[in-house]
Design a protein around this motif. Structure first.
Motif, short mmCIF file in Angstrom:
data_model
loop_
_atom_site.label_atom_id
_atom_site.label_comp_id
_atom_site.label_asym_id
_atom_site.label_seq_id
_atom_site.Cartn_x
_atom_site.Cartn_y
_atom_site.Cartn_z
N ARG A 11 0.84 -1.31 0.27
CA ARG A 11 -0.03 -0.12 -0.35
C ARG A 11 0.62 1.28 -0.30
O ARG A 11 0.67 2.25 -0.60
CB ARG A 11 -0.72 0.03 1.22
N VAL A 32 -4.68 5.69 0.97
CA VAL A 32 -4.63 4.70 0.27
C VAL A 32 -3.71 3.37 0.50
O VAL A 32 -4.32 2.73 0.93
CB VAL A 32 -4.04 5.10 -1.16
N ARG A 37 -7.39 -2.60 0.46
CA ARG A 37 -7.60 -3.18 -1.00
C ARG A 37 -8.62 -4.32 -1.45
O ARG A 37 -9.09 -4.67 -2.06
CB ARG A 37 -7.30 -2.06 -2.00
N HIS A 38 -6.98 -5.11 -0.64
CA HIS A 38 -6.84 -6.41 -0.78
C HIS A 38 -8.30 -7.29 -0.43
O HIS A 38 -8.57 -8.58 -1.00
CB HIS A 38 -5.73 -7.31 -0.78
N PHE A 40 -10.73 -6.07 -0.68
CA PHE A 40 -12.34 -6.15 -1.07
C PHE A 40 -12.35 -6.20 -2.75
O PHE A 40 -13.13 -6.44 -3.18
CB PHE A 40 -12.07 -4.35 -2.12
N ALA A 49 -3.44 -6.27 -5.75
CA ALA A 49 -4.68 -5.60 -4.95
C ALA A 49 -4.17 -4.66 -5.32
O ALA A 49 -4.70 -3.45 -4.85
CB ALA A 49 -5.52 -6.07 -4.15
N TYR A 50 -2.67 -4.30 -5.25
CA TYR A 50 -1.86 -3.10 -5.22
C TYR A 50 -1.60 -2.29 -5.57
O TYR A 50 -0.37 -1.49 -5.79
CB TYR A 50 -0.88 -3.06 -3.50
N ILE A 63 -14.03 -2.97 -9.72
CA ILE A 63 -13.66 -1.95 -8.47
C ILE A 63 -12.72 -1.25 -9.56
O ILE A 63 -11.94 -1.49 -10.72
CB ILE A 63 -13.16 -2.76 -7.32
N PRO A 66 -6.87 2.63 -8.63
CA PRO A 66 -6.59 3.72 -7.37
C PRO A 66 -6.43 4.52 -7.96
O PRO A 66 -7.18 5.81 -7.12
CB PRO A 66 -5.78 2.45 -6.87
N TYR A 93 -15.00 0.15 -1.86
CA TYR A 93 -13.70 1.08 -1.60
C TYR A 93 -13.34 1.88 -1.77
O TYR A 93 -12.96 3.37 -1.48
CB TYR A 93 -12.75 -0.22 -3.33
#
Ligand code: SAH
Length: 213
Positions: A11, A32, A37-38, A40, A49-50, A63, A66, A93
């Motif tokens: 992250r 953030v 986030r993982h 979600f 996820a990142y 989703i 970011p 998110y």
């Protein structure tokens, strides 16, 4: 799934990537850095996820990237206690980012499966909007209007009039407008009748589902 120091490291990395892409609002970057986030997205995509990418969630939806979430959050200049209407809850998110920014959030989702899933999931992480609504975002939420900010997280074929009408004077509507790709469009309500319009670049969203009568 758990949240580990490895996830935290990823992250922090993601926040650096977003900073390099022009996200300078420290509160947004901190959100953030904080939100797992993982959790979600489907666990089979956990390793992604990142990365700054969009991913499939339930009901053929995604989703948002970011960067897109951070850009919309930064553009709205969210202040403590802002009353915000979000159209398109999806994974939740973006909702979590708005809550980290200390907004009072009302979030509408049109697909029942996602509405159910996310309205159970977010509170488990400690994220509690004022209200989750299963409904049609084209209509906004007249019973709770007016709002300081309205954010639309699906591609709108046109700007729904009720959303402009539900803004406070001084309020902002941020909405991606277009079919295949969208132009991120910001409306600032200058008075009862006047809106200032700014176009903020090209983005790609899943379509805002058609109005129900
Ligand atoms: N902010 C979400 C974006 C999800 S994609 C996230 O980052 O996870 C867009 C979402 O808008 C989808 O969940 C979709 O079902 C929802 N949506 C589409 N049309 C809508 C409408 N008319 N009213 C409310 N939600 C809608």
């Amino acid at each position: 799934m758990r949240d580990t120091s490895k996830h935290q490291g990823l992250r922090n990395q993601l926040a650096k990537v977003l900073l390099a892409k022009g996200i300078v609002d420290e509160n947004v970057l901190n959100a953030v850095r904080k939100i797992p986030r993982h959790l979600f997205i489907d666990s089979s995509f956990e390793s992604h996820a990142y990365q700054d990418k969009a991913f499939p969630i339930a009901a053929d939806q995604t989703i948002s990237m970011p960067y897109t979430v951070a850009f919309q959050s930064q553009t709205l200049e969210v202040k403590n206690g802002d009353k915000i209407l979000e159209i398109g809850t999806g994974s939740g998110y973006q909702t979590a980012v708005l809550l980290e920014l200390k907004a009072e959030v009302y979030s509408i989702e049109r697909q029942h499966e996602l509405f159910k899933k996310t309205s159970l999931f977010l509170p488990k992480l400690g994220y509690k909007p004022k209200k989750f609504i299963f409904g049609d975002g084209y209509k906004g939420l007249p019973e709770q209007a007016p709002f300081d900010k309205i954010i639309v997280t699906a591609g709108a074929p046109y700007v729904p009039k009720p959303l402009l009408a539900q803004l406070k004077v001084g309020g902002m509507l941020l909405i991606p407008v277009g079919d295949k790709t969208q132009i991120m469009t910001l409306f600032i309500r200058k008075s009862a009748k006047e809106f200032e319009k700014q176009e903020l670049g090209d983005f790609a969203f899943v379509p805002m589902l058609e109005e129900r009568n």
